[in-house]
Design a protein around this motif. Structure first.
Motif, PDB file in Angstrom:
ATOM      1  N   UNK A 137       0.713  -1.290  -0.066  1.00  0.00           N
ATOM      2  CA  UNK A 137       0.080   0.028  -0.139  1.00  0.00           C
ATOM      3  C   UNK A 137       1.209   1.241  -0.402  1.00  0.00           C
ATOM      4  N   UNK A 138       0.374   2.261  -0.903  1.00  0.00           N
ATOM      5  CA  UNK A 138       1.095   3.845  -0.473  1.00  0.00           C
ATOM      6  C   UNK A 138       0.580   4.405   0.422  1.00  0.00           C
ATOM      7  N   UNK A 139       1.890   5.180   0.859  1.00  0.00           N
ATOM      8  CA  UNK A 139       1.401   5.920   2.001  1.00  0.00           C
ATOM      9  C   UNK A 139       1.440   7.287   1.928  1.00  0.00           C
ATOM     10  N   UNK A 170      -0.507   9.250   8.338  1.00  0.00           N
ATOM     11  CA  UNK A 170      -0.653   8.624   7.325  1.00  0.00           C
ATOM     12  C   UNK A 170      -1.769   8.242   7.223  1.00  0.00           C
ATOM     13  N   UNK A 171      -1.567   8.252   5.017  1.00  0.00           N
ATOM     14  CA  UNK A 171      -3.128   7.996   4.940  1.00  0.00           C
ATOM     15  C   UNK A 171      -2.499   6.848   3.751  1.00  0.00           C
ATOM     16  N   UNK A 172      -3.366   5.979   3.346  1.00  0.00           N
ATOM     17  CA  UNK A 172      -3.274   5.437   2.112  1.00  0.00           C
ATOM     18  C   UNK A 172      -3.964   6.269   0.766  1.00  0.00           C
ATOM     19  N   UNK A 173      -2.922   6.219  -0.518  1.00  0.00           N
ATOM     20  CA  UNK A 173      -3.172   6.168  -1.626  1.00  0.00           C
ATOM     21  C   UNK A 173      -2.986   4.874  -2.384  1.00  0.00           C
ATOM     22  N   UNK A 174      -3.606   5.214  -3.330  1.00  0.00           N
ATOM     23  CA  UNK A 174      -4.446   4.155  -4.499  1.00  0.00           C
ATOM     24  C   UNK A 174      -3.551   3.915  -5.811  1.00  0.00           C
ATOM     25  N   UNK A 175      -2.011   4.542  -5.333  1.00  0.00           N
ATOM     26  CA  UNK A 175      -1.479   4.091  -6.946  1.00  0.00           C
ATOM     27  C   UNK A 175      -0.075   4.709  -6.119  1.00  0.00           C
ATOM     28  N   UNK A 176       0.418   4.038  -6.877  1.00  0.00           N
ATOM     29  CA  UNK A 176       2.112   5.399  -6.518  1.00  0.00           C
ATOM     30  C   UNK A 176       2.496   6.604  -7.470  1.00  0.00           C
ATOM     31  N   UNK A 177       2.235   7.679  -6.909  1.00  0.00           N
ATOM     32  CA  UNK A 177       2.166   9.347  -8.471  1.00  0.00           C
ATOM     33  C   UNK A 177       3.582   9.814  -7.982  1.00  0.00           C
ATOM     34  N   UNK A 178       3.604  10.695  -9.128  1.00  0.00           N
ATOM     35  CA  UNK A 178       4.251  11.617  -9.325  1.00  0.00           C
ATOM     36  C   UNK A 178       4.256  12.445  -8.257  1.00  0.00           C
ATOM     37  N   UNK A 230      -6.149  18.952   7.720  1.00  0.00           N
ATOM     38  CA  UNK A 230      -5.925  20.048   8.620  1.00  0.00           C
ATOM     39  C   UNK A 230      -4.321  20.861   9.126  1.00  0.00           C
ATOM     40  N   UNK A 231      -4.064  21.320   9.235  1.00  0.00           N
ATOM     41  CA  UNK A 231      -2.486  21.522   9.591  1.00  0.00           C
ATOM     42  C   UNK A 231      -2.556  21.611  11.166  1.00  0.00           C
ATOM     43  N   UNK A 232      -3.684  21.870  12.172  1.00  0.00           N
ATOM     44  CA  UNK A 232      -3.196  21.435  13.854  1.00  0.00           C
ATOM     45  C   UNK A 232      -3.074  19.938  14.387  1.00  0.00           C
ATOM     46  N   UNK A 233      -4.032  19.485  13.277  1.00  0.00           N
ATOM     47  CA  UNK A 233      -4.729  18.246  13.484  1.00  0.00           C
ATOM     48  C   UNK A 233      -3.971  17.031  12.839  1.00  0.00           C
ATOM     49  N   UNK A 234      -3.316  17.476  11.605  1.00  0.00           N
ATOM     50  CA  UNK A 234      -2.922  16.476  10.431  1.00  0.00           C
ATOM     51  C   UNK A 234      -3.514  15.886  10.190  1.00  0.00           C
ATOM     52  N   UNK A 235      -4.836  15.521  10.700  1.00  0.00           N
ATOM     53  CA  UNK A 235      -6.010  15.071   9.972  1.00  0.00           C
ATOM     54  C   UNK A 235      -6.934  14.912   8.456  1.00  0.00           C
ATOM     55  N   UNK A 236      -7.362  14.466   7.815  1.00  0.00           N
ATOM     56  CA  UNK A 236      -7.272  14.500   6.101  1.00  0.00           C
ATOM     57  C   UNK A 236      -8.842  14.972   6.260  1.00  0.00           C
ATOM     58  N   UNK A 237      -8.557  16.171   6.596  1.00  0.00           N
ATOM     59  CA  UNK A 237     -10.776  16.746   6.049  1.00  0.00           C
ATOM     60  C   UNK A 237     -11.487  15.899   5.141  1.00  0.00           C
ATOM     61  N   UNK A 238     -10.930  16.356   3.670  1.00  0.00           N
ATOM     62  CA  UNK A 238     -12.072  16.220   2.622  1.00  0.00           C
ATOM     63  C   UNK A 238     -10.526  15.501   1.532  1.00  0.00           C
ATOM     64  N   UNK A 239     -11.544  14.459   0.214  1.00  0.00           N
ATOM     65  CA  UNK A 239     -10.626  14.191  -0.606  1.00  0.00           C
ATOM     66  C   UNK A 239     -11.736  14.635  -2.105  1.00  0.00           C
TER      67      UNK A 239
END
Length: 477
Positions: A193-195, A212-220, A270-279
Motif C-alpha cells: 500500500x502506498x502511504x 499517514x493516509x493510504x493512496x491508491x497507487x504510486x504517484x509523481x 487540517x494543519x493542526x491535527x494532520x487529519x484528513x478533512x476531505x478528498x
C-alpha cells in the motif's frame, strides 16, 4: 579536402552542465557592480545537481545529478561563498569507483537486468535546502535529509529529525508557518500500500507530530501547499507502472504513465491535527511547484501554482541533462479555488498566460494572501523550446501587472528568492546567474520593488554554479 565542422544546436545554458562542477572553499567575493545593501545580512543557500556524468557515462535525467550546495554569507565585511558536494554514501562510493553504481530517478542500476532489483536507489540530496537554527538540511525526494554545517557546508551524515527511523522519506518542499515557526513536510512510502506520510516539526526541525493516509497507487508527487489552517495536495494522474520498475527494466521516470482519465485528486488536511478533512477530484493537469495558498474571507481556499497540461514536462527536464531541449512543455501560473470541506474546485483561472516556473512568495507571507509572486521566465521574443529561463519577474495578483528583469542574452537565473531587509520594510530579490558569455556565475541582488531596474549589486563567484533547483535564505537576526 575540405572539412565541415558540425555546428551544435546547444544554447549557452548547456555549458553550465557540461562538466562536473568544481567545489571551492570559503572565499571573499568581489563586488562587480553596485554595493551590498546594508540591510542584507544572513546566508543564501542553493541546491542543485553538480555532476551529471561519471566515467564517460551521462546521467539519465537532470534529477539524477549529485547534489552540490552553494552558501553565500553576507556580513558587515562583505560576502563570502563556499560550494561543496553533499557527501552522501552514494556520492562517495561513485567517486571512488569513478562510475555509476546505483539506480536513480531517470536511471536503472548498471549490470544484468536480473540483478538490478537488488540495487538501492542513490539519495542524490540535490533538490532543496532547509536552514535550521543549528544546521542545514539538504533535501531530496526519496529519502532522509543530509545534515550540513551552516558555515562550511561540511556533511555530517543523514538526519533523523529527532526520532524517525533510517528508512523514512522526507520530501524536498517543506513549508514553514511564519506565525508559529512550525515546519510541515511529507514523504511517500511505497509498498503493498502506498502511504502519504505527513510530518510537523517545531522550529528546530524536531518532528513533533505525524500522520499517514493510504493512496491508491504510486504517484509523481513533488510539492504541496500550506494554507494556514490546511495542508493541500494536488495529486496529478501520473502513476507508476510498477512491474518494469520493480524488475529493474525501467527507471522511475520511464515508468510514470500519464493517465488523464483518473483526474487530479485533491487531499485537504487540517494543519493542526494532520487529519484528513476531505478528498476531491477535478480536471487532469500536472504541477511541480506551488507558489502559495491562503484561506479567503468566505472560507474557501485559493491555491496559486504553475500548471502543465500533461506530463511532457518530465521529458523536457530529462533533455536538460543532455544540454539540448526539444520538447515544448511549459506551464503557466494558475489560481484554483476550492471548498476545503469537500475538496471540490469552485473556480479555476489562469493568472498569467506566459511560460514560467519556480514561483516563490516572501517567507513571511506563506499561507497568507500574498500580493506578489516571484517567478523565473523566458526573455521576450526567444524560441523557448531550446532555451532556458533568462529572466525573473514579479507578478502582482491584485493589478495583474508583470514586472520583468531581462538579464540579457545568454544569462540564466536560478529561482528568485525574496530576502527581507533587517533594518526596514524593504525587500530584496537574490538570485544566482550563470553567464554563458563568460562561462561564469554571479550573485545578483535586485530591489524587490524595482525588478525592471539594474541590480543594486553584482557579486562574482569563484566558479561556475550549474543550473539548479531550489534555495532558501537564513537571516542573521
Amino acid at each position: 579536402m575540405k572539412t565541415h565542422t558540425k555546428i551544435s544546436a546547444k544554447k549557452s545554458w548547456a555549458k553550465s552542465l557540461a562538466l562536473p562542477a568544481a567545489e571551492f572553499p570559503l572565499t571573499q567575493l568581489s563586488v562587480k557592480t553596485g554595493k551590498i545593501p546594508e540591510g542584507l545580512r544572513g546566508s543564501l543557500y542553493r541546491n542543485g545537481p553538480g555532476r551529471l556524468e561519471r566515467g564517460g557515462v551521462a546521467a539519465g535525467h537532470w534529477f539524477d545529478g549529485d547534489g552540490a550546495i552553494l552558501a553565500v554569507h553576507f556580513t558587515d565585511v562583505g560576502a563570502r561563498a563556499v560550494y561543496r558536494y553533499v557527501q552522501t554514501a552514494g556520492y562517495l562510493a561513485e567517486e571512488k569507483a569513478d562510475k555509476f553504481l546505483y539506480s536513480n530517478y531517470g536511471m536503472t542500476a548498471p549490470g544484468p537486468v536480473w540483478l538490478r532489483w537488488t540495487k538501492t536507489v542513490k539519495n542524490a540530496a540535490n533538490t532543496s535546502v532547509l536552514a535550521l537554527p543549528d544546521r542545514l538540511l539538504a533535501l531530496w525526494e526519496g529519502g532522509p535529509p543530509h545534515r550540513l554545517d551552516l558555515q562550511t557546508l561540511e556533511t555530517q551524515g543523514t538526519d533523523d529529525l529527532g526520532s524517525l527511523d533510517s528508512k523514512f522519506v522526507y520530501s524536498a518542499h517543506c513549508k514553514r508557518d511564519p506565525i508559529t515557526g512550525n515546519i510541515f513536510n511529507f514523504g511517500i512510502t511505497n509498498g503493498a500500500t502506498t502511504k502519504l506520510n505527513l510530518y510537523k516539526s517545531d522550529f528546530t526541525g524536531k518532528v513533533v507530530q505525524q500522520s499517514t493516509v493510504a493512496l491508491d497507487g504510486i504517484y509523481a508527487l513533488h510539492d504541496f501547499v500550506f494554507a494556514e489552517k490546511y495542508l493541500i495536495f494536488f495529486i496529478p494522474p501520473v502513476q507508476v507502472n510498477f512491474l518494469p520498475l520493480l524488475t529493474g527494466i525501467s527507471s522511475y521516470s520511464e515508468s510514470f504513465k500519464w493517465k488523464p482519465e483518473l483526474g487530479t485528486q485533491i487531499l485537504v488536511f487540517d494543519s493542526e491535527t494532520l487529519s484528513l478533512v476531505s478528498r476531491g477530484k477535478t480536471d487532469s493537469w500536472f504541477q511541480w511547484h506551488f507558489a502559495n495558498g491562503f484561506v479567503k474571507e468566505d472560507g474557501s481556499v485559493a491555491v496559486d501554482f504553475v500548471r502543465f497540461a500533461d506530463f511532457q514536462t518530465n521529458q523536457r527536464l530529462k533533455e536538460v541533462a543532455a544540454g539540448e531541449t526539444r520538447t515544448d512543455a511549459e506551464g503557466t501560473l494558475w489560481r484554483v479555488c476550492l471548498n476545503p470541506q469537500t475538496g471540490q474546485v469552485t473556480a479555476a483561472e489562469e493568472l498569467l498566460d506566459q511560460p514560467c516556473e519556480f514561483p516563490t512568495v516572501p517567507p513571511s507571507e506563506i499561507g497568507q494572501d500574498s500580493r506578489y509572486i516571484y517567478l523565473a521566465m523566458y526573455r521576450p521574443n526567444v524560441d523557448i523550446v531550446p532555451e532556458r529561463f533568462g529572466a525573473i519577474a514579479r507578478f502582482d495578483t491584485q493589478s495583474r501587472n508583470l514586472t520583468i528583469a531581462d538579464l540579457g542574452e545568454n544569462r540564466y537565473p536560478a529561482e528568485p528568492i525574496y530576502v527581507p531587509d533587517i533594518f526596514s520594510d524593504k525587500g530584496w530579490i537574490v538570485t544566482v546567474i550563470y553567464d554563458g558569455n563568460s562561462d561564469s556565475s554571479e550573485v545578483w541582488i535586485f530591489d524587490s520593488d524595482g525588478l525592471s531596474r539594474e541590480p543594486v549589486c553584482k557579486l562574482e563567484l569563484p566558479g561556475v554554479i550549474p543550473l539548479g533547483f531550489h534555495g532558501t535564505w537564513k537571516s542573521a537576526v
